[in-house]
Design a protein around this motif. Sequence first.
Motif, mmCIF file in Angstrom:
data_model
loop_
_atom_site.group_PDB
_atom_site.id
_atom_site.type_symbol
_atom_site.label_atom_id
_atom_site.label_comp_id
_atom_site.label_asym_id
_atom_site.label_seq_id
_atom_site.Cartn_x
_atom_site.Cartn_y
_atom_site.Cartn_z
ATOM 1 N N UNK A 90 -19.988 -36.749 13.105
ATOM 2 C CA UNK A 90 -20.229 -37.663 14.122
ATOM 3 C C UNK A 90 -18.924 -38.394 14.083
ATOM 4 N N UNK A 91 -18.681 -38.903 15.126
ATOM 5 C CA UNK A 91 -17.412 -39.833 15.303
ATOM 6 C C UNK A 91 -17.941 -41.397 15.549
ATOM 7 N N UNK A 92 -17.472 -42.361 14.725
ATOM 8 C CA UNK A 92 -17.816 -43.642 14.515
ATOM 9 C C UNK A 92 -17.037 -44.517 15.075
ATOM 10 N N UNK A 93 -17.050 -45.514 15.713
ATOM 11 C CA UNK A 93 -16.229 -46.486 15.979
ATOM 12 C C UNK A 93 -16.996 -47.927 15.500
ATOM 13 N N UNK A 94 -16.131 -48.729 14.443
ATOM 14 C CA UNK A 94 -16.956 -49.699 13.964
ATOM 15 C C UNK A 94 -16.293 -50.995 14.539
ATOM 16 N N UNK A 95 -16.892 -52.178 14.912
ATOM 17 C CA UNK A 95 -16.574 -53.235 15.470
ATOM 18 C C UNK A 95 -16.564 -54.280 14.376
ATOM 19 N N UNK A 96 -15.243 -54.828 14.249
ATOM 20 C CA UNK A 96 -15.065 -55.865 13.240
ATOM 21 C C UNK A 96 -14.291 -56.910 13.936
ATOM 22 N N UNK A 97 -14.284 -58.158 13.194
ATOM 23 C CA UNK A 97 -13.482 -59.210 13.875
ATOM 24 C C UNK A 97 -12.277 -59.358 12.896
ATOM 25 N N UNK A 98 -11.366 -60.158 13.464
ATOM 26 C CA UNK A 98 -10.008 -60.027 12.731
ATOM 27 C C UNK A 98 -10.015 -60.918 11.190
ATOM 28 N N UNK A 99 -11.235 -61.663 11.004
ATOM 29 C CA UNK A 99 -11.176 -62.326 9.705
ATOM 30 C C UNK A 99 -12.559 -61.753 8.791
ATOM 31 N N UNK A 100 -12.664 -60.413 9.327
ATOM 32 C CA UNK A 100 -13.650 -59.697 8.626
ATOM 33 C C UNK A 100 -13.416 -59.579 6.997
ATOM 34 N N UNK A 101 -14.603 -59.797 6.099
ATOM 35 C CA UNK A 101 -14.272 -59.863 4.606
ATOM 36 C C UNK A 101 -14.768 -58.773 3.863
ATOM 37 N N UNK A 102 -15.468 -58.036 4.400
ATOM 38 C CA UNK A 102 -15.884 -56.717 3.854
ATOM 39 C C UNK A 102 -15.472 -55.316 4.461
ATOM 40 N N UNK A 103 -15.304 -55.621 5.905
ATOM 41 C CA UNK A 103 -14.899 -54.222 6.455
ATOM 42 C C UNK A 103 -13.506 -54.185 7.014
ATOM 43 N N UNK A 104 -13.079 -53.023 6.365
ATOM 44 C CA UNK A 104 -11.698 -52.824 6.533
ATOM 45 C C UNK A 104 -11.110 -52.215 7.795
ATOM 46 N N UNK A 105 -9.884 -52.475 8.086
ATOM 47 C CA UNK A 105 -9.424 -52.150 9.416
ATOM 48 C C UNK A 105 -9.053 -50.439 9.426
ATOM 49 N N UNK A 106 -9.087 -49.898 8.287
ATOM 50 C CA UNK A 106 -8.556 -48.476 8.342
ATOM 51 C C UNK A 106 -9.889 -47.787 7.360
ATOM 52 N N UNK A 107 -10.183 -46.408 7.717
ATOM 53 C CA UNK A 107 -10.961 -45.936 6.827
ATOM 54 C C UNK A 107 -10.882 -44.344 7.169
ATOM 55 N N UNK A 108 -11.351 -43.445 6.408
ATOM 56 C CA UNK A 108 -11.258 -41.993 6.748
ATOM 57 C C UNK A 108 -12.340 -41.778 7.425
ATOM 58 N N UNK A 109 -13.760 -42.603 7.300
ATOM 59 C CA UNK A 109 -14.956 -42.468 7.992
ATOM 60 C C UNK A 109 -15.329 -42.806 9.274
ATOM 61 N N UNK A 110 -14.253 -43.727 9.770
ATOM 62 C CA UNK A 110 -14.759 -44.526 11.078
ATOM 63 C C UNK A 110 -13.195 -44.938 11.662
ATOM 64 N N UNK A 111 -13.251 -45.054 12.985
ATOM 65 C CA UNK A 111 -12.254 -46.042 13.591
ATOM 66 C C UNK A 111 -12.600 -47.227 13.796
ATOM 67 N N UNK A 112 -11.703 -48.340 13.381
ATOM 68 C CA UNK A 112 -11.880 -49.548 13.470
ATOM 69 C C UNK A 112 -11.444 -50.078 14.601
ATOM 70 N N UNK A 113 -12.298 -50.967 15.259
ATOM 71 C CA UNK A 113 -12.041 -51.737 16.590
ATOM 72 C C UNK A 113 -12.218 -53.197 16.430
ATOM 73 N N UNK A 114 -10.793 -53.804 16.239
ATOM 74 C CA UNK A 114 -10.879 -55.003 15.617
ATOM 75 C C UNK A 114 -10.635 -56.025 16.884
ATOM 76 N N UNK A 115 -11.702 -57.140 16.903
ATOM 77 C CA UNK A 115 -11.780 -57.972 17.851
ATOM 78 C C UNK A 115 -10.915 -59.359 17.765
ATOM 79 N N UNK A 116 -9.987 -59.726 18.441
ATOM 80 C CA UNK A 116 -9.185 -60.709 17.839
ATOM 81 C C UNK A 116 -9.796 -62.322 18.080
ATOM 82 N N UNK A 117 -10.771 -62.291 17.317
ATOM 83 C CA UNK A 117 -11.504 -63.511 17.014
ATOM 84 C C UNK A 117 -11.922 -63.854 15.676
ATOM 85 N N UNK A 118 -12.396 -65.023 15.362
ATOM 86 C CA UNK A 118 -12.731 -65.259 13.936
ATOM 87 C C UNK A 118 -14.379 -65.075 14.022
#
Length: 524
Positions: free
Chosen positions: A48-76
Amino acid sequence: MALPLTSIICLLLVVPASQGGRILVFPHDGSHWVNMRILVEELNSRGHSLTVIRTADSWYITDTSPYYSALTIDVKGGGNEEFFRHFVSQVIKIKKSKASAWAQFSLNMELKNRFSYFHEKVCETIVYMFENTTLMRSLQEAKYDAVLTDPGNGGGVFLAHYLRLPIVFNARWTVHGEAHFAIAPSPLSYVPLPPSELTDRMTFLERVRNVIYYITRMHLYKQTVGAHYSALSMRYFGPNVDYFSLFQAADLWLMRVDFVFEFPRPTMPNVVYMGGFQCKPAKPLPDHLEEFVQSSGEHGFIIMSLGTLIADLPADLAEEIAAAFAELPQKVIWRHKGSRPSALGNNTLLVDWIPQNDLLGHPKIRLFVAHGGTNGIYEAIYHGVPVVGIPIIFDQADNLSRLRAKGVARTVEISDLDRTNFQEAIQDVLNEPSYRMNMQRLSRLHRDTPMRPLDTALFWIEFVMRHKGAAHLRTESYKLPWYSYHSVDVMVFLLTAAGLLMFLTFGLLCFCLRLCFKRKQKNE
């Protein structure tokens, strides 16, 4: 660093071809991500292909991963690990010093305000996304099969309804507390509200306490989150949509609980249980740890870990714990980041990190000293290791109270902890066979399932994706007004009808008696 808009669009549209589906993930940051990440990685391994939504100041969710594509929202996003570390430190100080009720109340209000701020930032993230027409168009064109989200925040719920996608919850908590109370019948006579520390066998006064606790907690939850999500719901879904009904309309609830730990209670067809899904057989230890635990001989070893938010303990508390450990014949592996206590014995090894699951699965393990976090508890159950608990915040005391009710744990309150009572609790659990026997029985029950909890969760996620939802499993009861749900209108109608019938019957009897009396007078 936030991605430029063009990169976001490319990220969403240029996806590796696969026979699997496409899943949009809106997680809850912090320790909740530890659980979500396991599902994400397993879903990825199944194509399965996964897109993970994260904010710019995420403290656990990394913006790069071999398991998902990160969609970083430019907010706190409002997540702040340092705040929670500071909060835990303050809780420990207040409990240890037995400060006034006002000090505890003030700290709880600070926590309430922090949670309110966090949910406000979640709503701002959703508004940012909804108002970005290019981003929302790209999400719609990506043709996702489902949204996987944690109802600890409402972001994924609102996004799924906006995109008209099926919702799968990875849940134990919602924005209104324990998740069952949102979806399943929950009689307060035998269903204790976490974190009340009650059991399913309550006395009359405990039932009174449970009802009062429920009323006050529900009011607190609504006060904390209601204004933020109500305004968001009004803005995008209209005045007739209650924000919490959006949660209750979820297709599938993957519950991170198991009834070897929870008390029996009513449930629903679209609730699937996956408690302990993160547990797995132990792997070999690193050489230095294996050598240390083997040196324990017949006495075995103990591990202690109080979770990721507790960087270190106050020096006096650490000294008491170290002194208690030093007098034990067992070896001890203690995850401790503070300064080295002077009372530390030769039998105790301080480490910054431990392979907790692998240590709990080692043949020489004897005891787990823990704070009562859900993940650690299920790993202890899985491997059959009894617990001495030191609860500090959130649901930890309630979790440990459930273990006590099962006869597998002792608890030491941090306000009373010293070397004497801490060692007494450890010795009791080590020397009384019932603790280990009971925990091993729970372990056998927990493991005795037709499928691994993780496989069960994956099957049902894919089920929702294949069938575009699971409406046939979802009750529509949440759409009923409260008086219809509890049949108050039916009872009022029946009582009114019964009263009217009694009135008419009484009136008819009176009329017949008067008629007979008049005839008798005429005959005389």
